[in-house]
Motif scaffolding. Structure first.
Motif, PDB file in Angstrom:
ATOM      1  N   GLY A  22       0.856  -1.296  -0.071  1.00 28.15           N
ATOM      2  CA  GLY A  22       0.044   0.091   0.119  1.00 28.15           C
ATOM      3  C   GLY A  22       0.977   1.318  -0.008  1.00 28.15           C
ATOM      4  O   GLY A  22       0.396   2.322  -0.511  1.00 28.15           O
ATOM      5  N   PHE A  23       2.104   1.180   0.534  1.00 24.17           N
ATOM      6  CA  PHE A  23       2.838   2.409   0.811  1.00 24.17           C
ATOM      7  C   PHE A  23       3.446   2.408  -0.582  1.00 24.17           C
ATOM      8  O   PHE A  23       3.584   3.619  -1.169  1.00 24.17           O
ATOM      9  CB  PHE A  23       3.832   2.239   1.900  1.00 24.17           C
ATOM     10  CG  PHE A  23       3.500   2.569   3.253  1.00 24.17           C
ATOM     11  CD1 PHE A  23       2.094   2.818   3.639  1.00 24.17           C
ATOM     12  CD2 PHE A  23       4.632   2.459   4.265  1.00 24.17           C
ATOM     13  CE1 PHE A  23       1.816   2.951   4.977  1.00 24.17           C
ATOM     14  CE2 PHE A  23       4.085   2.851   5.709  1.00 24.17           C
ATOM     15  CZ  PHE A  23       2.978   3.181   6.043  1.00 24.17           C
ATOM     16  N   ALA A  24       3.868   1.143  -1.250  1.00 22.35           N
ATOM     17  CA  ALA A  24       4.556   1.361  -2.662  1.00 22.35           C
ATOM     18  C   ALA A  24       3.775   2.084  -3.459  1.00 22.35           C
ATOM     19  O   ALA A  24       4.162   2.833  -4.252  1.00 22.35           O
ATOM     20  CB  ALA A  24       5.012   0.012  -2.821  1.00 22.35           C
ATOM     21  N   VAL A  25       2.328   1.535  -3.338  1.00 15.79           N
ATOM     22  CA  VAL A  25       1.534   2.460  -4.486  1.00 15.79           C
ATOM     23  C   VAL A  25       1.219   3.725  -4.349  1.00 15.79           C
ATOM     24  O   VAL A  25       1.389   4.620  -5.170  1.00 15.79           O
ATOM     25  CB  VAL A  25       0.007   1.640  -4.376  1.00 15.79           C
ATOM     26  CG1 VAL A  25      -1.072   2.460  -5.223  1.00 15.79           C
ATOM     27  CG2 VAL A  25       0.144   0.110  -4.822  1.00 15.79           C
ATOM     28  N   LEU A  26       1.098   4.102  -3.084  1.00 14.71           N
ATOM     29  CA  LEU A  26       0.887   5.711  -2.862  1.00 14.71           C
ATOM     30  C   LEU A  26       2.376   6.404  -3.089  1.00 14.71           C
ATOM     31  O   LEU A  26       2.255   7.585  -3.623  1.00 14.71           O
ATOM     32  CB  LEU A  26       0.825   6.001  -1.165  1.00 14.71           C
ATOM     33  CG  LEU A  26      -0.775   6.342  -1.165  1.00 14.71           C
ATOM     34  CD1 LEU A  26      -1.652   5.381  -1.501  1.00 14.71           C
ATOM     35  CD2 LEU A  26      -0.968   6.898   0.373  1.00 14.71           C
ATOM     36  N   ASP A  27       3.439   5.701  -2.918  1.00 17.39           N
ATOM     37  CA  ASP A  27       4.795   6.470  -3.236  1.00 17.39           C
ATOM     38  C   ASP A  27       4.626   6.800  -4.728  1.00 17.39           C
ATOM     39  O   ASP A  27       5.045   7.735  -5.299  1.00 17.39           O
ATOM     40  CB  ASP A  27       5.906   5.630  -3.003  1.00 17.39           C
ATOM     41  CG  ASP A  27       6.509   5.624  -1.464  1.00 17.39           C
ATOM     42  OD1 ASP A  27       6.167   6.717  -1.072  1.00 17.39           O
ATOM     43  OD2 ASP A  27       6.985   4.629  -1.309  1.00 17.39           O
ATOM     44  N   GLU A  28       4.109   5.653  -5.624  1.00 17.87           N
ATOM     45  CA  GLU A  28       4.139   5.824  -7.165  1.00 17.87           C
ATOM     46  C   GLU A  28       3.208   6.954  -7.284  1.00 17.87           C
ATOM     47  O   GLU A  28       3.351   7.443  -8.313  1.00 17.87           O
ATOM     48  CB  GLU A  28       3.902   4.570  -7.775  1.00 17.87           C
ATOM     49  CG  GLU A  28       3.898   4.836  -9.560  1.00 17.87           C
ATOM     50  CD  GLU A  28       3.826   3.357  -9.888  1.00 17.87           C
ATOM     51  OE1 GLU A  28       3.528   3.296 -11.382  1.00 17.87           O
ATOM     52  OE2 GLU A  28       4.412   2.294  -9.641  1.00 17.87           O
ATOM     53  N   LEU A  29       2.019   6.819  -6.936  1.00 13.00           N
ATOM     54  CA  LEU A  29       0.908   7.887  -6.963  1.00 13.00           C
ATOM     55  C   LEU A  29       1.408   9.263  -6.663  1.00 13.00           C
ATOM     56  O   LEU A  29       1.055  10.300  -7.762  1.00 13.00           O
ATOM     57  CB  LEU A  29      -0.225   7.612  -6.482  1.00 13.00           C
ATOM     58  CG  LEU A  29      -1.673   7.900  -6.757  1.00 13.00           C
ATOM     59  CD1 LEU A  29      -2.103   7.522  -8.255  1.00 13.00           C
ATOM     60  CD2 LEU A  29      -2.617   7.554  -5.672  1.00 13.00           C
ATOM     61  N   ASN A 164      -0.519  -0.640 -12.117  1.00 17.64           N
ATOM     62  CA  ASN A 164      -1.806  -0.744 -12.130  1.00 17.64           C
ATOM     63  C   ASN A 164      -2.832  -0.309 -11.032  1.00 17.64           C
ATOM     64  O   ASN A 164      -3.803   0.206 -11.405  1.00 17.64           O
ATOM     65  CB  ASN A 164      -2.134  -2.329 -12.477  1.00 17.64           C
ATOM     66  CG  ASN A 164      -1.558  -2.921 -13.955  1.00 17.64           C
ATOM     67  OD1 ASN A 164      -1.293  -1.847 -14.936  1.00 17.64           O
ATOM     68  ND2 ASN A 164      -1.389  -4.283 -13.868  1.00 17.64           N
ATOM     69  N   ALA A 165      -2.226  -0.528  -9.819  1.00 18.45           N
ATOM     70  CA  ALA A 165      -2.879  -0.040  -8.673  1.00 18.45           C
ATOM     71  C   ALA A 165      -3.174   1.525  -8.763  1.00 18.45           C
ATOM     72  O   ALA A 165      -4.224   2.176  -8.514  1.00 18.45           O
ATOM     73  CB  ALA A 165      -2.741  -0.345  -7.455  1.00 18.45           C
ATOM     74  N   CYS A 166      -2.123   2.292  -9.263  1.00 18.66           N
ATOM     75  CA  CYS A 166      -2.284   3.537  -9.235  1.00 18.66           C
ATOM     76  C   CYS A 166      -2.988   4.066 -10.536  1.00 18.66           C
ATOM     77  O   CYS A 166      -3.944   5.066 -10.438  1.00 18.66           O
ATOM     78  CB  CYS A 166      -0.880   4.232  -9.762  1.00 18.66           C
ATOM     79  SG  CYS A 166       0.264   4.156  -8.412  1.00 18.66           S
ATOM     80  N   ASP A 167      -3.030   3.174 -11.711  1.00 17.84           N
ATOM     81  CA  ASP A 167      -4.167   3.430 -12.708  1.00 17.84           C
ATOM     82  C   ASP A 167      -5.540   3.396 -12.149  1.00 17.84           C
ATOM     83  O   ASP A 167      -6.429   4.038 -12.744  1.00 17.84           O
ATOM     84  CB  ASP A 167      -3.879   2.433 -13.934  1.00 17.84           C
ATOM     85  CG  ASP A 167      -2.300   2.722 -14.512  1.00 17.84           C
ATOM     86  OD1 ASP A 167      -1.831   3.818 -14.404  1.00 17.84           O
ATOM     87  OD2 ASP A 167      -2.066   1.737 -15.239  1.00 17.84           O
ATOM     88  N   ALA A 168      -5.571   2.362 -11.422  1.00 19.68           N
ATOM     89  CA  ALA A 168      -6.931   2.136 -10.998  1.00 19.68           C
ATOM     90  C   ALA A 168      -7.441   3.225 -10.113  1.00 19.68           C
ATOM     91  O   ALA A 168      -8.743   3.670 -10.115  1.00 19.68           O
ATOM     92  CB  ALA A 168      -6.976   0.759  -9.779  1.00 19.68           C
ATOM     93  N   VAL A 169      -6.614   3.762  -9.240  1.00 17.98           N
ATOM     94  CA  VAL A 169      -6.879   4.938  -8.468  1.00 17.98           C
ATOM     95  C   VAL A 169      -7.450   6.085  -9.399  1.00 17.98           C
ATOM     96  O   VAL A 169      -8.493   6.657  -9.216  1.00 17.98           O
ATOM     97  CB  VAL A 169      -6.055   5.451  -7.461  1.00 17.98           C
ATOM     98  CG1 VAL A 169      -6.315   6.929  -6.913  1.00 17.98           C
ATOM     99  CG2 VAL A 169      -5.564   4.400  -6.291  1.00 17.98           C
TER     100      VAL A 169
END
Length: 185
Positions: A22-29, A164-169
């Motif tokens: 979850g932290f990794a996704v937020l870092d990329e976002l 992909n999770a960033c794309d989903a957000v």
């Protein structure tokens, strides 16, 4: 305003572990949208910005995973947001590495961080993005597994799934949760 929460454990010791997806996704976002997640507030690291025209708060609770709800509740209260404004991104051992599942509501599914959030916000009716980290091997303890790092064979898949999770957000913010579910599930 939307509150996008990535779950993980604070500190360098836990960076790159399965539980910190979850932290990794937020870092990329944050990187994609030039948002600095650097303000310590509400038992979290917070960043404010705009994604697809929507004001967002990016939050990484610093309470450790099992107490994430304390931080989420404090953030929601401060910004006067409801569960309809909440998106939580977290790891899921029931999904293969690289798979995503987006839901508009649901149970904690055995995830202690999600149990604590549901308890503190008083509802299961919020959007969640589950990022697959792979099934625990039979010989391993669950805590040891989720606190382990990805093997070389999984690194490319997990990087892709974080993207992909960033794309989903972004899709949720622009087109709604149903559109994101149709595209990424």
């Amino acid at each position: 305003m939307k509150i996008i929460v990535g779950l993980g454990n604070p500190g360098a010791k836990y960076a790159g572990t399965r539980h910190n997806v979850g932290f990794a996704v937020l870092d990329e976002l944050a990187e994609r949208h030039n948002i600095r997640i650097d303000t310590a507030k509400h038992k979290a690291l917070i960043g404010k910005g705009i994604i697809d025209g929507e004001k967002v708060i990016l939050a990484m609770p610093q309470t450790f995973m099992n107490l994430s709800g304390e931080s989420v509740r404090a953030i929601m209260d401060f910004y006067k947001c409801t569960v309809e404004d909440l998106i939580v991104v977290y790891d899921d051992i029931d999904l293969d590495v690289g798979k995503l599942r987006i839901r508009q509501k649901g149970s904690a599914g055995g995830h202690n961080g999600m149990k604590n959030i549901i308890q503190h916000v008083g509802s299961q009716e919020f959007v969640r993005i589950r990022v697959g980290v792979g099934k625990k091997p039979d010989h391993m303890d669950l805590a040891d597994y989720v606190l382990s790092r990805f093997g070389k064979e999984d690194l490319a898949n997990i990087r892709e799934s974080c993207g992909n999770a960033c794309d989903a957000v972004e899709t949720i913010l622009a087109d709604g949760t149903v559109a994101a579910m149709n595209k990424f599930n």
